[in-house]
Write an enzyme that holds these catalytic residues in place. Structure first.
Site, PDB file in Angstrom:
ATOM      1  N   MET A 110     -25.155  -1.935  -2.548  1.00  0.00           N
ATOM      2  CA  MET A 110     -25.949  -0.853  -3.130  1.00  0.00           C
ATOM      3  C   MET A 110     -25.724  -0.694  -4.634  1.00  0.00           C
ATOM      4  O   MET A 110     -26.665  -0.486  -5.398  1.00  0.00           O
ATOM      5  CB  MET A 110     -25.654   0.475  -2.426  1.00  0.00           C
ATOM      6  N   ARG A 154     -28.858  -1.128  -6.884  1.00  0.00           N
ATOM      7  CA  ARG A 154     -29.348   0.018  -7.646  1.00  0.00           C
ATOM      8  C   ARG A 154     -29.329  -0.275  -9.140  1.00  0.00           C
ATOM      9  O   ARG A 154     -30.243   0.130  -9.860  1.00  0.00           O
ATOM     10  CB  ARG A 154     -28.551   1.272  -7.288  1.00  0.00           C
ATOM     11  N   TYR A 196     -37.981   3.559  -4.684  1.00  0.00           N
ATOM     12  CA  TYR A 196     -37.201   2.823  -3.686  1.00  0.00           C
ATOM     13  C   TYR A 196     -35.745   2.649  -4.098  1.00  0.00           C
ATOM     14  O   TYR A 196     -35.348   3.001  -5.205  1.00  0.00           O
ATOM     15  CB  TYR A 196     -37.852   1.507  -3.310  1.00  0.00           C
ATOM     16  N   GLU A 197     -34.961   2.159  -3.151  1.00  0.00           N
ATOM     17  CA  GLU A 197     -33.501   2.034  -3.309  1.00  0.00           C
ATOM     18  C   GLU A 197     -32.860   3.404  -3.564  1.00  0.00           C
ATOM     19  O   GLU A 197     -31.873   3.518  -4.277  1.00  0.00           O
ATOM     20  CB  GLU A 197     -33.163   1.065  -4.442  1.00  0.00           C
ATOM     21  N   GLY A 198     -33.420   4.444  -2.977  1.00  0.00           N
ATOM     22  CA  GLY A 198     -32.945   5.814  -3.181  1.00  0.00           C
ATOM     23  C   GLY A 198     -33.726   6.472  -4.297  1.00  0.00           C
ATOM     24  O   GLY A 198     -33.614   6.058  -5.455  1.00  0.00           O
TER      25      GLY A 198
END
Length: 596
Positions: free
Chosen positions: A293, A297, A441-443
């Site tokens: 992550m 990120r 995306y990706e949080g």
């Protein structure tokens, strides 16, 4: 659209003159034997060539064509298969991969520059190798040796691709709610059943196999996020001799029709008792996923940076060529019917904003990448722990701030073009559409801000933040001790902004003791204030390097001029952001849900 040119001179400046990465690598034995500054620069030169020549020319047409779903099969746009083969054969899919399994072994600070180049060339194209690299990180860190040897070599080489299957129709941020299940079989494998959505590269025609990493729950798993496990589910099963076997029951039910990244296949994936293999320990799937992550990120943040860079290159070329009106001080191109629009104050404001934010973002993303390298390779446990904590603090800033500014910069670039910026053939509106997903995306960026404020600042009692603040103060003290009069123009406003950031950090820590709503209420504006101060630190470092630079006077003067613009016109944004934070949470809760 202007031809994309990899910003290699600026990358060399950041890596060699600002951060002296060669010195860091020499202090990290695991890296010293893999790379030196000369090798790294040669790698970046080659990456610049392949991205500019093989990938960038496809971007516009690929956006028009998009991906096509046909009875479970996904076809990428014309030219993508050939370009992917070229990219893979150059070893670029595994540029940061473990050499033990065929990766190039470059440090993150080098692979970050490659990521910028491929995503600036085509954000849609860049997603395919990015997802493969992320899957490889989790496999390499958590899978058993048999799975590593079976899958990593072909993934690093680009013969096989990877995907990450997290989100479900009812479970996005709250992954503890997932329903995908996995059941143990007598042979030690699992049968995975469920539906995943928004799966980038879940199906395509670029590689002969796709290796899905799927979050699922075992029958006896505890509720919530503590009951999630991670499974490797190949599109085609792999025989004992490494050849491809039968098609697994992991299929693409459809692809999404999206605002942007049209050439990236965003898939609905159905797993119907698909054969899978556990990665890591049961019920520890989130830990295995979070291994990648921080890298992913940062990678998404770099996508925002890459889009800003591409938009800036286009806008500068257009502003130099487009003739409209005369400069406020009188004709500059007297032999022409009008002056290039680059003479106009507002156009210069937009271009300088783009330049300052893009170059500041490149330095910041490189700085975060260096912390990842130190956290991975440092032998001193104290150094490694400090780097890990800085990574934890800075990752949400890198993801959210770089992508928020990526949208700002692409909009500025579109605006420079005026009406032509709204027309598809110029390519600027595509960049606006493409970069918009990076904030989601990706949080989502709101979640990143909450992570920074809640988990990293408040939960640590400000300890993680203090690491960053202390480092900046030590830099300011050293710059003053060096008696370099030229640095005062940069260190003084940086110190003033840092004082304000220290103050608002203490304010939130105190307010959060009595009202947990203050954490979320402060989070987005706080992240942006933090980001502008962090960029101020980067610009002060770059100004110091430029003042010491020899030769190439135009380049260094350009750096100093842009640094002065940043401190004069952009860093003051911190003041309004802090005012918003200190307004508190009360006004957010004055309306009942029915009153919205």
């Amino acid at each position: 659209m202007a031809e994309y040119k990899a910003p290699l001179r600026d990358m060399r400046f950041v890596l060699n003159e600002v951060f002296n990465v060669g010195r860091q690598w020499a202090q990290l034995p695991g890296l010293a034997e893999l790379v030196d500054a000369e090798t790294a620069m040669a790698v970046l030169e080659e990456a610049g060539k392949v991205t500019a020549r093989s990938i960038a020319p496809l971007s516009r047409a690929a956006d028009e064509e998009g991906c096509r779903w046909d009875n479970g099969a996904v076809h990428t746009p014309a030219g993508f298969i050939e370009a992917y083969d070229t990219y893979a054969q150059g070893g670029w899919v595994g540029v940061g991969g473990d050499p033990a399994f065929g990766g190039m072994g470059m440090p993150k600070v080098v692979s970050a520059q490659v990521e910028e180049m491929v995503n600036a060339a085509s954000l849609s194209f860049g997603l395919y190798p990015m997802l493969t690299a992320g899957a490889c990180l989790s496999i390499n860190a958590h899978a058993d040796e048999a799975l590593k040897h079976t899958y990593l070599p072909n993934m690093y080489s680009g013969v096989w691709a990877g995907s990450m299957c997290l989100t479900e129709p009812h479970a996005g941020t709250d992954l503890g709610m997932i329903r995908t299940k996995a059941e143990l079989q007598a042979d030690g494998s699992y049968r995975v059943t469920g539906t995943k959505i928004f799966i980038t590269g879940g199906e395509h025609d670029l590689t002969e196999n796709i290796i899905h990493l799927v979050l699922a729950k075992l029958p006896d798993a505890p509720a919530g996020p503590k009951g999630i496990s991670l499974f490797l589910v190949p599109k085609f099963l792999v025989n004992d001799d490494g050849s491809l076997g039968a098609r697994n029951s992991a299929t693409c039910g459809s692809i999404e029709h999206k605002m942007g990244i049209q050439a990236s296949a965003t898939c609905v994936m159905n797993f119907d008792e698909a054969v899978g293999y556990i990665v890591g320990e049961p019920n520890k799937g989130l830990a295995a996923m979070f291994t990648m992550m921080n890298y992913e990120r940062l990678g998404v943040g770099i996508q925002g940076l890459a889009s800003a860079e591409r938009s800036y290159q286009n806008a500068v070329e257009y502003a130099r060529d487009r003739l409209q009106s005369r400069a406020p001080t009188g004709p500059q191109a007297k032999e022409k019917p009008a002056d290039p629009i680059i003479v106009h104050p507002d156009v210069r404001r937009m271009l300088l904003t783009m330049k300052a934010l893009t170059e500041g973002g490149r330095a910041f993303s490189s700085y975060v990448a260096m912390q990842l390298d130190s956290a991975k390779y440092a032998q001193d446990s104290v150094v490694r722990k400090r780097s890990e904590e800085l990574v934890a603090l800075l990752t949400p800033v890198a993801k959210a701030f770089l992508t928020d500014l990526g949208l700002e910069c692409t909009v500025h670039g579109q605006q420079v073009f005026g009406g032509h910026g709204y027309i598809r053939e110029w390519g600027q509106e595509q960049l606006v559409r493409d970069v918009r997903i990076t904030q989601i995306y990706e949080g989502t960026n709101g979640i990143q801000a909450l992570d920074l404020m809640g988990r990293k600042v408040v939960a640590s009692g400000g300890a993680y933040y203090q690491l960053f603040s202390n480092e900046v103060r030590q830099f300011i003290a050293r710059a003053r001790a060096g008696a370099d009069a030229g640095m005062a123009a940069f260190t003084s406003p940086l110190e003033a902004a840092l004082d304000k950031l220290d103050g608002v950090t203490d304010w939130v820590l105190e307010q959060a003791k009595g009202n947990p709503n203050e954490i979320g209420a402060a989070s987005v504006e706080y992240l942006h204030a933090f980001g502008y101060v962090a960029y101020g630190y980067m610009w002060a470092l770059m100004a110091q390097a430029a003042l010491a630079g020899e030769g190439d006077e135009a380049f260094y003067q350009g750096k100093l001029g842009t640094a002065r613009f940043y401190f004069a016109r952009l860093l003051p944004r911190v003041d309004s952001l802090i005012a918003s934070v200190k307004a508190g949470s009360e006004s957010l809760y004055l309306l009942d849900a029915e009153q919205f």
